[in-house]
Design a protein around this motif. Structure first.
Motif, PDB file in Angstrom:
ATOM      1  N   MET A   1       0.823  -1.193   0.000  1.00  0.00           N
ATOM      2  CA  MET A   1       0.000   0.000   0.000  1.00  0.00           C
ATOM      3  C   MET A   1       0.868   1.260   0.000  1.00  0.00           C
ATOM      4  N   GLN A   2       1.985   1.204   0.725  1.00  0.00           N
ATOM      5  CA  GLN A   2       2.880   2.349   0.790  1.00  0.00           C
ATOM      6  C   GLN A   2       3.476   2.651  -0.590  1.00  0.00           C
ATOM      7  N   ASP A   3       3.795   1.616  -1.361  1.00  0.00           N
ATOM      8  CA  ASP A   3       4.353   1.818  -2.703  1.00  0.00           C
ATOM      9  C   ASP A   3       3.331   2.474  -3.630  1.00  0.00           C
ATOM     10  N   PHE A   4       2.083   2.048  -3.517  1.00  0.00           N
ATOM     11  CA  PHE A   4       1.033   2.642  -4.346  1.00  0.00           C
ATOM     12  C   PHE A   4       0.852   4.128  -4.005  1.00  0.00           C
ATOM     13  N   PHE A   5       0.851   4.443  -2.712  1.00  0.00           N
ATOM     14  CA  PHE A   5       0.711   5.835  -2.289  1.00  0.00           C
ATOM     15  C   PHE A   5       1.890   6.675  -2.784  1.00  0.00           C
ATOM     16  N   ASN A   6       3.090   6.115  -2.723  1.00  0.00           N
ATOM     17  CA  ASN A   6       4.261   6.823  -3.231  1.00  0.00           C
ATOM     18  C   ASN A   6       4.159   7.055  -4.734  1.00  0.00           C
ATOM     19  N   LEU A   7       3.649   6.088  -5.468  1.00  0.00           N
ATOM     20  CA  LEU A   7       3.489   6.227  -6.919  1.00  0.00           C
ATOM     21  C   LEU A   7       2.454   7.311  -7.237  1.00  0.00           C
ATOM     22  N   VAL A   8       1.340   7.343  -6.521  1.00  0.00           N
ATOM     23  CA  VAL A   8       0.321   8.364  -6.737  1.00  0.00           C
ATOM     24  C   VAL A   8       0.888   9.746  -6.423  1.00  0.00           C
ATOM     25  N   MET A   9       1.635   9.870  -5.355  1.00  0.00           N
ATOM     26  CA  MET A   9       2.236  11.152  -4.999  1.00  0.00           C
ATOM     27  C   MET A   9       3.256  11.584  -6.054  1.00  0.00           C
ATOM     28  N   LEU A  10       4.017  10.658  -6.591  1.00  0.00           N
ATOM     29  CA  LEU A  10       4.994  10.967  -7.628  1.00  0.00           C
ATOM     30  C   LEU A  10       4.297  11.452  -8.893  1.00  0.00           C
ATOM     31  N   ILE A  11       3.212  10.810  -9.282  1.00  0.00           N
ATOM     32  CA  ILE A  11       2.461  11.217 -10.470  1.00  0.00           C
ATOM     33  C   ILE A  11       1.845  12.601 -10.254  1.00  0.00           C
ATOM     34  N   CYS A  12       1.260  12.828  -9.095  1.00  0.00           N
ATOM     35  CA  CYS A  12       0.669  14.137  -8.806  1.00  0.00           C
ATOM     36  C   CYS A  12       1.727  15.238  -8.797  1.00  0.00           C
ATOM     37  N   ALA A  13       2.878  14.951  -8.232  1.00  0.00           N
ATOM     38  CA  ALA A  13       3.952  15.940  -8.193  1.00  0.00           C
ATOM     39  C   ALA A  13       4.457  16.242  -9.605  1.00  0.00           C
ATOM     40  N   ALA A  14       4.568  15.226 -10.447  1.00  0.00           N
ATOM     41  CA  ALA A  14       5.019  15.437 -11.821  1.00  0.00           C
ATOM     42  C   ALA A  14       4.010  16.277 -12.600  1.00  0.00           C
ATOM     43  N   LEU A  15       2.725  15.995 -12.452  1.00  0.00           N
ATOM     44  CA  LEU A  15       1.696  16.763 -13.148  1.00  0.00           C
ATOM     45  C   LEU A  15       1.654  18.217 -12.658  1.00  0.00           C
ATOM     46  N   ALA A  16       1.774  18.401 -11.348  1.00  0.00           N
ATOM     47  CA  ALA A  16       1.768  19.754 -10.802  1.00  0.00           C
ATOM     48  C   ALA A  16       2.994  20.530 -11.281  1.00  0.00           C
ATOM     49  N   SER A  17       4.132  19.869 -11.353  1.00  0.00           N
ATOM     50  CA  SER A  17       5.354  20.522 -11.819  1.00  0.00           C
ATOM     51  C   SER A  17       5.224  20.939 -13.277  1.00  0.00           C
ATOM     52  N   MET A  18       4.662  20.074 -14.112  1.00  0.00           N
ATOM     53  CA  MET A  18       4.470  20.426 -15.528  1.00  0.00           C
ATOM     54  C   MET A  18       3.455  21.554 -15.661  1.00  0.00           C
ATOM     55  N   GLY A  19       2.392  21.515 -14.880  1.00  0.00           N
ATOM     56  CA  GLY A  19       1.393  22.579 -14.925  1.00  0.00           C
ATOM     57  C   GLY A  19       1.975  23.912 -14.508  1.00  0.00           C
ATOM     58  N   PHE A  20       2.776  23.902 -13.453  1.00  0.00           N
ATOM     59  CA  PHE A  20       3.402  25.145 -13.006  1.00  0.00           C
ATOM     60  C   PHE A  20       4.374  25.665 -14.056  1.00  0.00           C
ATOM     61  N   GLY A  21       5.099  24.782 -14.727  1.00  0.00           N
ATOM     62  CA  GLY A  21       6.029  25.191 -15.773  1.00  0.00           C
ATOM     63  C   GLY A  21       5.316  25.841 -16.939  1.00  0.00           C
ATOM     64  N   VAL A  22       4.202  25.264 -17.353  1.00  0.00           N
ATOM     65  CA  VAL A  22       3.418  25.842 -18.449  1.00  0.00           C
ATOM     66  C   VAL A  22       2.856  27.193 -18.035  1.00  0.00           C
ATOM     67  N   TRP A  23       2.349  27.286 -16.816  1.00  0.00           N
ATOM     68  CA  TRP A  23       1.806  28.560 -16.331  1.00  0.00           C
ATOM     69  C   TRP A  23       2.889  29.627 -16.245  1.00  0.00           C
ATOM     70  N   ALA A  24       4.070  29.262 -15.771  1.00  0.00           N
ATOM     71  CA  ALA A  24       5.171  30.225 -15.654  1.00  0.00           C
ATOM     72  C   ALA A  24       5.620  30.693 -17.042  1.00  0.00           C
TER      73      ALA A  24
END
Length: 61
Positions: free
Chosen positions: A1-24
């Motif tokens: 379960m911990q690995d799945f949560f880490n994977l979801v957090m990694l995906i969310c962080a990657a999407l947020a980073s790309m979104g912030f880059g496009v916005w900037a």
């Protein structure tokens, strides 16, 4: 379960980073175009014509 949560957090962080880059990038480009527009209005004001146009009959030969 911990690995799945880490994977979801990694995906969310990657999407947020790309979104912030496009916005900037969008904000930087908008600011650049706003500066160019402001500069063109400052350096090249619309000339005011002091001579009134007159009508003249066409010459036919």
């Amino acid at each position: 379960m911990q690995d799945f949560f880490n994977l979801v957090m990694l995906i969310c962080a990657a999407l947020a980073s790309m979104g912030f880059g496009v916005w900037a990038a969008y904000a930087i480009v908008r600011a650049g175009f706003a500066l160019m527009h402001w500069h063109s209005r400052q350096s090249n004001p619309t000339p005011v014509s002091t001579v009134k146009p007159t009508t003249e009959a066409a010459r036919v030969s």
